[in-house]
Design a protein around this motif. Sequence first.
Motif, PDB file in Angstrom:
ATOM      1  N   ARG A  19      19.158   4.882 -12.364  1.00  0.00           N
ATOM      2  CA  ARG A  19      18.509   3.831 -11.575  1.00  0.00           C
ATOM      3  C   ARG A  19      19.536   2.935 -10.903  1.00  0.00           C
ATOM      4  O   ARG A  19      19.436   2.634  -9.712  1.00  0.00           O
ATOM      5  N   GLU A  20      20.542   2.496 -11.647  1.00  0.00           N
ATOM      6  CA  GLU A  20      21.574   1.614 -11.078  1.00  0.00           C
ATOM      7  C   GLU A  20      22.281   2.282  -9.904  1.00  0.00           C
ATOM      8  O   GLU A  20      22.490   1.670  -8.864  1.00  0.00           O
ATOM      9  N   ALA A  21      22.627   3.560 -10.074  1.00  0.00           N
ATOM     10  CA  ALA A  21      23.331   4.269  -9.006  1.00  0.00           C
ATOM     11  C   ALA A  21      22.416   4.517  -7.811  1.00  0.00           C
ATOM     12  O   ALA A  21      22.843   4.414  -6.664  1.00  0.00           O
ATOM     13  N   TYR A  22      21.141   4.804  -8.066  1.00  0.00           N
ATOM     14  CA  TYR A  22      20.195   5.087  -6.977  1.00  0.00           C
ATOM     15  C   TYR A  22      19.942   3.823  -6.160  1.00  0.00           C
ATOM     16  O   TYR A  22      19.955   3.859  -4.936  1.00  0.00           O
ATOM     17  N   VAL A  23      19.741   2.717  -6.842  1.00  0.00           N
ATOM     18  CA  VAL A  23      19.504   1.453  -6.151  1.00  0.00           C
ATOM     19  C   VAL A  23      20.761   1.018  -5.394  1.00  0.00           C
ATOM     20  O   VAL A  23      20.674   0.427  -4.321  1.00  0.00           O
ATOM     21  N   ALA A  24      21.939   1.352  -5.925  1.00  0.00           N
ATOM     22  CA  ALA A  24      23.192   1.003  -5.258  1.00  0.00           C
ATOM     23  C   ALA A  24      23.424   1.841  -4.007  1.00  0.00           C
ATOM     24  O   ALA A  24      24.273   1.503  -3.189  1.00  0.00           O
ATOM     25  N   GLY A  25      22.674   2.952  -3.842  1.00  0.00           N
ATOM     26  CA  GLY A  25      22.788   3.705  -2.604  1.00  0.00           C
ATOM     27  C   GLY A  25      23.207   5.152  -2.735  1.00  0.00           C
ATOM     28  O   GLY A  25      23.291   5.859  -1.738  1.00  0.00           O
ATOM     29  N   GLU A  26      23.476   5.625  -3.930  1.00  0.00           N
ATOM     30  CA  GLU A  26      23.857   7.028  -4.076  1.00  0.00           C
ATOM     31  C   GLU A  26      22.642   7.915  -3.818  1.00  0.00           C
ATOM     32  O   GLU A  26      21.514   7.553  -4.140  1.00  0.00           O
ATOM     33  N   SER A  27      22.869   9.065  -3.230  1.00  0.00           N
ATOM     34  CA  SER A  27      21.753   9.937  -2.841  1.00  0.00           C
ATOM     35  C   SER A  27      21.110  10.586  -4.066  1.00  0.00           C
ATOM     36  O   SER A  27      21.748  10.786  -5.103  1.00  0.00           O
ATOM     37  N   GLY A  28      19.845  10.949  -3.901  1.00  0.00           N
ATOM     38  CA  GLY A  28      19.111  11.603  -4.975  1.00  0.00           C
ATOM     39  C   GLY A  28      19.721  12.923  -5.397  1.00  0.00           C
ATOM     40  O   GLY A  28      19.918  13.177  -6.594  1.00  0.00           O
ATOM     41  N   SER A  47       9.598   6.346  -7.826  1.00  0.00           N
ATOM     42  CA  SER A  47       8.376   5.893  -7.170  1.00  0.00           C
ATOM     43  C   SER A  47       7.427   5.239  -8.167  1.00  0.00           C
ATOM     44  O   SER A  47       6.863   4.179  -7.900  1.00  0.00           O
ATOM     45  N   ARG A  48       7.257   5.849  -9.306  1.00  0.00           N
ATOM     46  CA  ARG A  48       6.323   5.350 -10.315  1.00  0.00           C
ATOM     47  C   ARG A  48       6.776   4.009 -10.888  1.00  0.00           C
ATOM     48  O   ARG A  48       5.965   3.114 -11.107  1.00  0.00           O
ATOM     49  N   GLU A  49       8.092   3.860 -11.116  1.00  0.00           N
ATOM     50  CA  GLU A  49       8.604   2.634 -11.732  1.00  0.00           C
ATOM     51  C   GLU A  49       9.014   1.581 -10.719  1.00  0.00           C
ATOM     52  O   GLU A  49       9.426   0.492 -11.090  1.00  0.00           O
ATOM     53  N   GLY A  50       8.943   1.911  -9.425  1.00  0.00           N
ATOM     54  CA  GLY A  50       9.194   0.909  -8.387  1.00  0.00           C
ATOM     55  C   GLY A  50      10.655   0.617  -8.119  1.00  0.00           C
ATOM     56  O   GLY A  50      10.985  -0.488  -7.712  1.00  0.00           O
ATOM     57  N   TRP A  51      11.523   1.594  -8.341  1.00  0.00           N
ATOM     58  CA  TRP A  51      12.923   1.352  -7.999  1.00  0.00           C
ATOM     59  C   TRP A  51      13.403   2.233  -6.864  1.00  0.00           C
ATOM     60  O   TRP A  51      14.563   2.581  -6.754  1.00  0.00           O
ATOM     61  N   THR A  52      12.476   2.503  -5.941  1.00  0.00           N
ATOM     62  CA  THR A  52      12.877   3.168  -4.703  1.00  0.00           C
ATOM     63  C   THR A  52      13.619   2.151  -3.843  1.00  0.00           C
ATOM     64  O   THR A  52      13.526   0.941  -4.058  1.00  0.00           O
ATOM     65  N   GLY A  59      11.811  -6.435  -2.494  1.00  0.00           N
ATOM     66  CA  GLY A  59      12.081  -7.490  -3.477  1.00  0.00           C
ATOM     67  C   GLY A  59      13.181  -8.423  -3.021  1.00  0.00           C
ATOM     68  O   GLY A  59      13.098  -9.641  -3.212  1.00  0.00           O
ATOM     69  N   LEU A  60      14.210  -7.865  -2.407  1.00  0.00           N
ATOM     70  CA  LEU A  60      15.289  -8.704  -1.897  1.00  0.00           C
ATOM     71  C   LEU A  60      14.816  -9.578  -0.745  1.00  0.00           C
ATOM     72  O   LEU A  60      15.237 -10.724  -0.603  1.00  0.00           O
ATOM     73  N   ASP A  61      13.926  -9.043   0.094  1.00  0.00           N
ATOM     74  CA  ASP A  61      13.388  -9.828   1.201  1.00  0.00           C
ATOM     75  C   ASP A  61      12.555 -10.996   0.696  1.00  0.00           C
ATOM     76  O   ASP A  61      12.553 -12.061   1.307  1.00  0.00           O
ATOM     77  N   ARG A  62      11.846 -10.808  -0.418  1.00  0.00           N
ATOM     78  CA  ARG A  62      11.059 -11.908  -0.977  1.00  0.00           C
ATOM     79  C   ARG A  62      11.965 -13.033  -1.476  1.00  0.00           C
ATOM     80  O   ARG A  62      11.587 -14.188  -1.459  1.00  0.00           O
ATOM     81  N   GLU A  63      13.171 -12.682  -1.924  1.00  0.00           N
ATOM     82  CA  GLU A  63      14.106 -13.689  -2.417  1.00  0.00           C
ATOM     83  C   GLU A  63      14.843 -14.394  -1.289  1.00  0.00           C
ATOM     84  O   GLU A  63      15.436 -15.438  -1.494  1.00  0.00           O
ATOM     85  N   LEU A  64      14.807 -13.864  -0.087  1.00  0.00           N
ATOM     86  CA  LEU A  64      15.578 -14.380   1.030  1.00  0.00           C
ATOM     87  C   LEU A  64      15.238 -15.809   1.441  1.00  0.00           C
ATOM     88  O   LEU A  64      16.143 -16.597   1.682  1.00  0.00           O
TER      89      LEU A  64
END
Length: 150
Positions: A19-28, A47-52, A59-64
């Motif tokens: 998850r950490e690597a995927y969210v950081a931008g590494e490809s599937g 997709s199921r856990e919401g870390w796409t 989520g980042l846009d909501r914090e902006l």
Amino acid sequence: MDHYRMRKYRGPDTWRRVREAYVAGESGPSLARRFDVGLHNLRKKASREGWTRAAVAAGLDRELPDAVEAVAGAAPVDRHAALEACLDHAAAAMARGDGQKALAGLKAALAFTDLTRRLDDPGFVDPQEPGRQAALAFLRAEALRDYPEG
């Protein structure tokens, strides 16, 4: 023939690292190979856990807005101190022999002084602006001459 495909079970620690690597931008596909997980399972779990990436970006846009309000409420910056810091950065890069960073610092200082001059004097007219406009008009005319209508 009774043979069954071995199921892969990866623990929570492995999925946390995926998850950490995927969210950081590494490809599937890269993650699937590196952690020996199925690509379909990776995408389904993301997709199921919401870390796409789309969910994380939303989520980042909501914090902006909070960040924008924090910057808007910040004290004004001393322009001369900012310019000196920019030039100091360029000088330090030159001393290290890092020409690219030195050039970037000098370009930033030049852009900053140009912007500051325009902000301080609303009637400021760039002396190079008429020359730039003439050069652009010439280039447009040449480009149109090379491509006749038809």
